[in-house]
Write a protein that holds these residues in place. Structure first.
Motif, PDB file in Angstrom:
ATOM      1  N   ALA A 228     -80.039  44.817 -57.706  1.00  0.00           N
ATOM      2  CA  ALA A 228     -78.772  44.609 -57.005  1.00  0.00           C
ATOM      3  C   ALA A 228     -77.637  45.206 -57.825  1.00  0.00           C
ATOM      4  O   ALA A 228     -76.607  45.610 -57.289  1.00  0.00           O
ATOM      5  CB  ALA A 228     -78.536  43.118 -56.793  1.00  0.00           C
ATOM      6  N   ARG A 229     -77.829  45.246 -59.126  1.00  0.00           N
ATOM      7  CA  ARG A 229     -76.826  45.801 -60.042  1.00  0.00           C
ATOM      8  C   ARG A 229     -77.567  46.509 -61.167  1.00  0.00           C
ATOM      9  O   ARG A 229     -78.546  45.989 -61.701  1.00  0.00           O
ATOM     10  CB  ARG A 229     -75.971  44.681 -60.615  1.00  0.00           C
ATOM     11  CG  ARG A 229     -74.918  45.155 -61.598  1.00  0.00           C
ATOM     12  CD  ARG A 229     -73.997  43.990 -62.030  1.00  0.00           C
ATOM     13  NE  ARG A 229     -73.016  44.452 -62.972  1.00  0.00           N
ATOM     14  CZ  ARG A 229     -73.207  44.512 -64.293  1.00  0.00           C
ATOM     15  NH1 ARG A 229     -74.328  44.092 -64.819  1.00  0.00           N
ATOM     16  NH2 ARG A 229     -72.258  44.969 -65.082  1.00  0.00           N
TER      17      ARG A 229
ATOM     18  N   GLU B 237     -79.840  43.636 -62.789  1.00  0.00           N
ATOM     19  CA  GLU B 237     -80.009  42.383 -62.054  1.00  0.00           C
ATOM     20  C   GLU B 237     -80.951  42.653 -60.895  1.00  0.00           C
ATOM     21  O   GLU B 237     -80.687  43.535 -60.071  1.00  0.00           O
ATOM     22  CB  GLU B 237     -78.667  41.887 -61.528  1.00  0.00           C
ATOM     23  CG  GLU B 237     -78.756  40.601 -60.758  1.00  0.00           C
ATOM     24  CD  GLU B 237     -77.422  40.190 -60.182  1.00  0.00           C
ATOM     25  OE1 GLU B 237     -77.374  39.851 -58.986  1.00  0.00           O
ATOM     26  OE2 GLU B 237     -76.416  40.220 -60.925  1.00  0.00           O
ATOM     27  N   SER B 238     -82.051  41.908 -60.851  1.00  0.00           N
ATOM     28  CA  SER B 238     -83.050  42.137 -59.809  1.00  0.00           C
ATOM     29  C   SER B 238     -83.729  40.824 -59.438  1.00  0.00           C
ATOM     30  O   SER B 238     -84.019  39.992 -60.307  1.00  0.00           O
ATOM     31  CB  SER B 238     -84.107  43.127 -60.299  1.00  0.00           C
ATOM     32  OG  SER B 238     -85.162  43.241 -59.360  1.00  0.00           O
ATOM     33  N   ALA B 239     -84.017  40.652 -58.158  1.00  0.00           N
ATOM     34  CA  ALA B 239     -84.748  39.474 -57.687  1.00  0.00           C
ATOM     35  C   ALA B 239     -86.156  39.424 -58.287  1.00  0.00           C
ATOM     36  O   ALA B 239     -86.740  38.346 -58.408  1.00  0.00           O
ATOM     37  CB  ALA B 239     -84.814  39.482 -56.165  1.00  0.00           C
TER      38      ALA B 239
ATOM     39  N   LYS C 267     -81.377  40.206 -65.735  1.00  0.00           N
ATOM     40  CA  LYS C 267     -81.080  38.918 -65.122  1.00  0.00           C
ATOM     41  C   LYS C 267     -81.573  38.897 -63.688  1.00  0.00           C
ATOM     42  O   LYS C 267     -81.668  39.947 -63.023  1.00  0.00           O
ATOM     43  CB  LYS C 267     -79.580  38.665 -65.106  1.00  0.00           C
ATOM     44  CG  LYS C 267     -78.965  38.571 -66.479  1.00  0.00           C
ATOM     45  CD  LYS C 267     -77.488  38.329 -66.395  1.00  0.00           C
ATOM     46  CE  LYS C 267     -76.886  38.279 -67.792  1.00  0.00           C
ATOM     47  NZ  LYS C 267     -75.449  38.055 -67.771  1.00  0.00           N
TER      48      LYS C 267
ATOM     49  N   PRO D 183     -80.678  37.413 -59.794  1.00  0.00           N
ATOM     50  CA  PRO D 183     -79.427  37.114 -59.093  1.00  0.00           C
ATOM     51  C   PRO D 183     -79.005  35.654 -59.314  1.00  0.00           C
ATOM     52  O   PRO D 183     -79.830  34.748 -59.332  1.00  0.00           O
ATOM     53  CB  PRO D 183     -79.790  37.355 -57.635  1.00  0.00           C
ATOM     54  CG  PRO D 183     -80.889  38.369 -57.688  1.00  0.00           C
ATOM     55  CD  PRO D 183     -81.682  38.006 -58.923  1.00  0.00           C
ATOM     56  N   GLY D 184     -77.714  35.470 -59.531  1.00  0.00           N
ATOM     57  CA  GLY D 184     -77.175  34.133 -59.715  1.00  0.00           C
ATOM     58  C   GLY D 184     -77.172  33.633 -61.148  1.00  0.00           C
ATOM     59  O   GLY D 184     -76.592  32.592 -61.435  1.00  0.00           O
TER      60      GLY D 184
END
Length: 95
Positions: A24-25, A54-56, A90, A92-93
C-alpha cells in the motif's frame, strides 16, 4: 499505492517489491552517498538503500519473517548489486 524511488536500481527494487508484496506504501531511499569511502561503496552508486514498505502480506508476521519476504523478493539484486539494505516493514494500521 504510494511509491517513491529514484535511479534505475531503486526503480528495480520498487518493481520487484510491488510484484511480490503488493504494498500500500513503498519508499525506496538511496543512502549510498552517506557511505562513500566505506566498505561496500560502489562507484556506480545505488549500493545502499532503506526500504519502507507497508503490505497486508505482513499481517501476523514477525519482524524476521517480514525481512525474509523482502530479502526473497530482492535476492538477485542483493547478491549482485546492492551492498546494504535497511528494511522497515509494517502491516496496514501499524504505527
Amino acid at each position: 499505492m504510494e511509491t517513491q524511488t529514484e535511479g534505475p536500481v531503486a526503480a528495480e527494487i520498487a518493481r520487484r517489491l510491488t510484484a511480490a508484496l503488493n504494498p500500500a506504501r513503498l519508499v525506496v531511499t538511496d543512502d549510498s552517498a552517506a557511505h562513500r569511502g566505506h566498505a561496500g561503496h560502489d562507484a556506480r552508486g545505488e549500493s545502499h538503500f532503506t526500504v519502507e514498505i507497508e503490505s497486508a502480506v505482513f499481517a501476523g508476521q514477525s519482524r524476521v519473517a517480514r525481512q525474509r519476504l523482502v530479502n526473497q523478493a530482492l535476492a538477485e539484486l542483493l547478491r549482485d548489486r546492492v551492498h546494504a539494505l535497511a528494511i522497515k516493514a509494517k502491516a496496514p494500521g501499524e504505527a
